[in-house]
Write a protein that holds these residues in place. Sequence first.
Motif, PDB file in Angstrom:
ATOM      1  N   ILE A  26       0.874  -1.219  -0.044  1.00 38.68           N
ATOM      2  CA  ILE A  26      -0.025  -0.018   0.008  1.00 38.68           C
ATOM      3  C   ILE A  26       0.712   1.170   0.022  1.00 38.68           C
ATOM      4  N   SER A  58      -3.408  -0.531   6.027  1.00 38.86           N
ATOM      5  CA  SER A  58      -3.086  -1.667   6.042  1.00 38.86           C
ATOM      6  C   SER A  58      -3.734  -2.667   7.047  1.00 38.86           C
ATOM      7  N   GLN A  59      -4.120  -2.106   8.458  1.00 26.84           N
ATOM      8  CA  GLN A  59      -4.926  -2.781   9.511  1.00 26.84           C
ATOM      9  C   GLN A  59      -6.323  -3.083   8.948  1.00 26.84           C
ATOM     10  N   ASN A  66       0.148  -8.888   8.119  1.00 28.19           N
ATOM     11  CA  ASN A  66       0.315  -7.534   7.970  1.00 28.19           C
ATOM     12  C   ASN A  66       1.471  -7.175   8.933  1.00 28.19           C
ATOM     13  N   VAL A 114       3.073  -2.047  11.715  1.00 35.07           N
ATOM     14  CA  VAL A 114       2.944  -3.111  10.558  1.00 35.07           C
ATOM     15  C   VAL A 114       3.899  -3.144   9.767  1.00 35.07           C
ATOM     16  N   GLU A 130       6.251   1.700   1.943  1.00 34.42           N
ATOM     17  CA  GLU A 130       4.790   1.145   1.389  1.00 34.42           C
ATOM     18  C   GLU A 130       4.574  -0.022   2.662  1.00 34.42           C
ATOM     19  N   ALA A 131       3.173   0.086   3.063  1.00 37.37           N
ATOM     20  CA  ALA A 131       2.833  -1.050   4.029  1.00 37.37           C
ATOM     21  C   ALA A 131       2.720  -2.262   3.247  1.00 37.37           C
ATOM     22  N   LEU A 180       1.858  -6.518   3.012  1.00 32.76           N
ATOM     23  CA  LEU A 180       1.042  -7.658   3.641  1.00 32.76           C
ATOM     24  C   LEU A 180       1.233  -8.897   2.723  1.00 32.76           C
ATOM     25  N   VAL A 204      -3.092  -0.009  -3.717  1.00 32.59           N
ATOM     26  CA  VAL A 204      -2.488  -1.153  -3.183  1.00 32.59           C
ATOM     27  C   VAL A 204      -2.218  -1.835  -4.719  1.00 32.59           C
TER      28      VAL A 204
END
Lengths: 771, 201
Positions: free
Chosen positions: A65, A77-78, A95, A178, A185-186, A188, A224
Motif C-alpha cells: 500500500i 494496512s490494518q 501484515n 505493521v 509502502e505498507a 501484507l 494497493v
Amino acid sequence: MRRGRLTLLVLWLATLAVLGLFVTRHLTVSTDLRSFMPAPTTPDQRLLMEQVGEGPGSRLLLLAISGKSDEQAAALSQQLAAALRKDERYAQVLNGSFDIGALDDALLPYRYLLSPTLDHQALDAAYLRDELEQRLDDLSSPAASMLKGLLPRDPTLEVLKLAERWSPPKSPEIVQGVWFSPQHEALLLVLTHAAGFDPDAQAQAIDGIQRDFDALPAHAGASVVVSGPGYFSVVANTQTRGQAEWIGRISTVGFIVLLLLAYRSIGSLLFSALPIASAALAGIGALVLLFPQVHGITLAFGFTLLGVAQEYPIRVLSHRRAGESAVQSVRDLWPLLLTAIASACIAYAAFFASGVSGLQQLAVFTVTGLLVAGFSTRYLLPYLLPDRVRDVANMGWLIRARRFVDRLPRPRWIPLLVAVATVLMLVFAQGPFWQNDLSALTPLPRDLLLRDARLREALGAPDVRYLLVLQAPDEQGVLALSEKLEPAVDALVARHAVDAVELPSRYLPSEAVQRARQQALPDRAALTRALAEAEQGMPFQSGLFSPFLDDVEKARSLPLLTPQQFGSSPLGQRVSAMLMQRDGHWLGLGTLSGVHDVDALQALARDSGGDVRLLDLKGAAESLVVDYRARILHALLGATALLVIAIVVALRSVRRAWHVLAPMTLATFLVLAVERVSGVEISLFHLVALILAAGLGLHYALFFERDTGDAAEQRRTLHATLVCVLSALLVFGMLAWSTIPVLRAIGLTVGLGVAFHFCLSILMAPHARQD
Amino acid sequence: MLSLCANASAPEDAATARALVASLGRPAPARTPFAEARFMKMLDKPLVVSGQLAWLGGDKLERTVEHPTREVSTIGDGEVTQQREGRSSRSFSLKRAPQLQLLLDSFVALLGGDASRLEQAFTVQHSADGADHWTLTLTPRDAKLAQTVSRIDIDGSGNEPHCMRMQEADGDVAIDLLGAYAAKMPATPTRDALAALCQGG
C-alpha cells in the motif's frame, strides 16, 4: 426446390440452435493450467503438479500500500487486513501486527506445549523469579501498558515467544505496528484458498482485495499493488487473451472481405460459414458429453486447428462450374475431399494417444469438428448454395496466374536442394533446440518482475522455486523429522546458504515433544509453591497470577494438539498447507527464502538418507515438459505412419502418395529449420502449430497432385488453394506480429508453414509440366 | 488553588496557557533528569526508577533508566525500541502503547514550546496560584486514547516543569519528577506525598 432449400436451412439452423443451447447449458470451462498438463510420473512431478497450484508458495500474494503517509498507510494496512480476514477466499492475512487473538482462547493453554521454553527450562522458583524480575522491569518501562493486560495469565510471556517464532523468518521493518518496505509502502501477505495457477480463481481473489481496499473509508489517494504467482497468472492470461481477441477481430474482418472478393456472393459466404459453425458446436458438444470439464486451452487450440475445416466449403465454392449444380460439383470433389478429411483426422487423432487429458480433449474436439464440417459440406451445404454461380475458371487474373504457375521452372533438383539446405540449417542452428521453460512463452513485463523481487525480498517471502520435502510414514513422523532437521537447517541459515527455512515443526511440535513438555509442567501445588517462593519480596498483589496457575493446570491434562485440530484455527492453516498425505505416506513441506547455496541444501537432503529431498520446481516442471513433448512426438510418429498408409490406400499408388507426402514433409522440416536458424527455440506450441500447418499443406498437395486433365479445373484448384492460403496467412500472419511469444510461436509457424507448403506443393506437383 | 482557574475567563486562560507553553521551549536536544513512581493496582507498592529523559528533536524521545537497572528506550517514528543490558532489544508499535503516544505528544510539544501541537492532541486547562506555581491539565482529545489515559497534569514554576502526572483510566498512575525535583523522590513514595510535592513543593 426453393421450399426444400428453406426447410433445410431452417432445420440446420434449428439444430445448431439446439446444440448451442445444450452446449451453453452444460459447458464448464476449467482455466486451471494443470489439467492441460500430462499426468505426472515421478514423485517430484506429482508434487510439482500440486505445488504449482496448491503449494503455500504459489498461493501467496504480496501486497503493498503506497501513496500516503506512513501513519495513514499503516491504518489502511490494518483495515484491509481486518476486511480480508473476514473473507473466506483468503486462508491467511499477515501484515506484521501481532494479533494475540489469532491464538484463540481454547488454544491459549496450549502455549506451554507449543513454545520451546520447557525444553530447556523447568517452571521452578528460580526461573519464575528471574521472569518476574524482568516483568517488574517491563512494568516500569515504556512497554508496561502493552504487557499489563497479559501479565496475570502469562507472566513468562509465552504468547510473545510464540508470536516471534511464528512471524516470518526474515520480517520486514515494522513501522506504526505493521510491515513496511524501505520505499515506505505498507506490506501484507495474503494466502489465497484458490490455486495459484487458476487464473480465473486468482482474478476473483485479487479483485476481492481491490474491492475491499476501495471500500475502506480513507483509501482515496492511496493505492494497493498486488504481486505473486497468482497475480502473474492473471496478467499472463489477460494479456494473451486480450491480444488474441483484437488480432482475432481484425483477421475475421479481413477473412470476410477476402471471401467476398473471391466469390462476390454474400449468400455463398453466409452459407459457407454453416459447416464451420456446426463443426465448432459439435466439437464442444462431444467434449461436454465425454468430459466433466473442458479446458480453456483445449478450446483455444481447438478453434485454431479447426481452421483446416474452412478449406472444405472454400474448395466447394471455388470448384463450382457455371451451369453445374452445387451437388454435382461436390460429388466430383468428394473422393479427394474425403481423403483430405480422413488424413487431417488421422493427424489430429494423434493427440488422443498422448495420454494427456487436455490433448485428448483436443483430439475429440478437432476430429468431431472435422467430420461434421466435412460431411455437412458434402451432404447439406450444396443443397443450400445458389444455383447460378460465376465460374471462377474464366476470371482473367486467374488464367494469367495459372499460366505463370505452370511456366515456373520445376527442376528435379529443387526438392534435393531444399532438403540439403534444411538439414544444414538444422545442424548449424545455434542455441538449444527445445524450449522447456513454459513460462518463457508468456513472459511478464520486466517492471512487474522487478517489483515482485523487491517485495519478496522486503517480506522475506518464500522462494517459489525450491522446496524441502520431508517424507515419513505418518504425520507425527514428518513432524519428528522436521524437528530433527532444525539444528542442521539453523546451521545452514547461520552459514548464509539460505536466508530462512520454514519447517512444519516450527508451527506444531510432534506429539512426542508436546508430551515431554506436558510432563515437564509442574502440578498446581508445586507451581503454587514455586510461584510463592519466586514472589517473595516482590510487590505483586497476592493472587494476581491465579489465571496463570489455571492455564498451566489445564495444559497438563490437554489432549495433545493434532494437525487436524490445529488446522481448524486461523494460525494452524499454515501447518495444514505444509502437511499432506500421498500414497500411504506423509509429506511435509519446508519453504525456503533467499536460497544462496543450492549445493549445501542438496547435501542436507543427501545426508538425510532419502527422507528429505530438495525439490526444484523449475527442474521438475521442465522434466514434465520434456515428457510431454516425448508423448506428442511419439503420437506424431504413429500418426505419420497411419497417414502414409491412408494416402497410399486412398490414391492407390505409392508414387502418387509420394508426390503428396514429399512436399508436405519437406515443408514441415523447412519451417523447423528456418525457425531454428533464426534462433527460435521449439516449444510445445510450435509443435501444435507445425501439425496444423502440415494438415493444411497436405490439402494443398492433395489438390495440386490431382490430375484432372482439364485446364479450367486446374485453374479452379489454384483459385481454391489461393483463397485458402491467403486466409490462413491473414489469420496466422496477424498472430505472428503479436508481442506475446506463445501467440507469435503459433502465428509464425503456421504462417511460414502455409507459405512453404504452398510453394513446395506447386513446385513439386508432378504433372503441371504437361499441362 | 484550582478555584482560581475556575474564575479566569476562558480566552484569557487559553492565551496564558499558550504563552506559558511557549516559554517552556528549549532547543533540541534537551535533557532532564527524571524520577518516576508508578502506582499500579497489580502491585502492592510503587515501582520507582530514575534516569534521564531527552528530547532529541523532531518526534524522538529517549528515556534512559539508570536505576535500578540500566535500560534505554527510544520512542519515535511510530515505534518504541527497548534496549536492556544483557538482553536483545525489543521493538513494538506506539499504537500498542497509547500512553507512550500521549507522553510523546505532550513532551515534544512542551519542550518544543509548541502550543498549537499541544492543543491538537489535548484540551489544555491552565491554572495558577498567586505565587509562581502553575498546573497544565491535559485531556486527550482522542476518545480512544482517553479510554486508557484520562489526563496528564504538569506542574511547574516559572519556565521549569517539575512534575508530570499521568492518570490512567484503570486507576494506575505514573508520577514523574523532573529536573531538580528528580532528586526529591522519597524512598517510599505515596500518591499523596508526591501530589503534595508537585503542587506546592
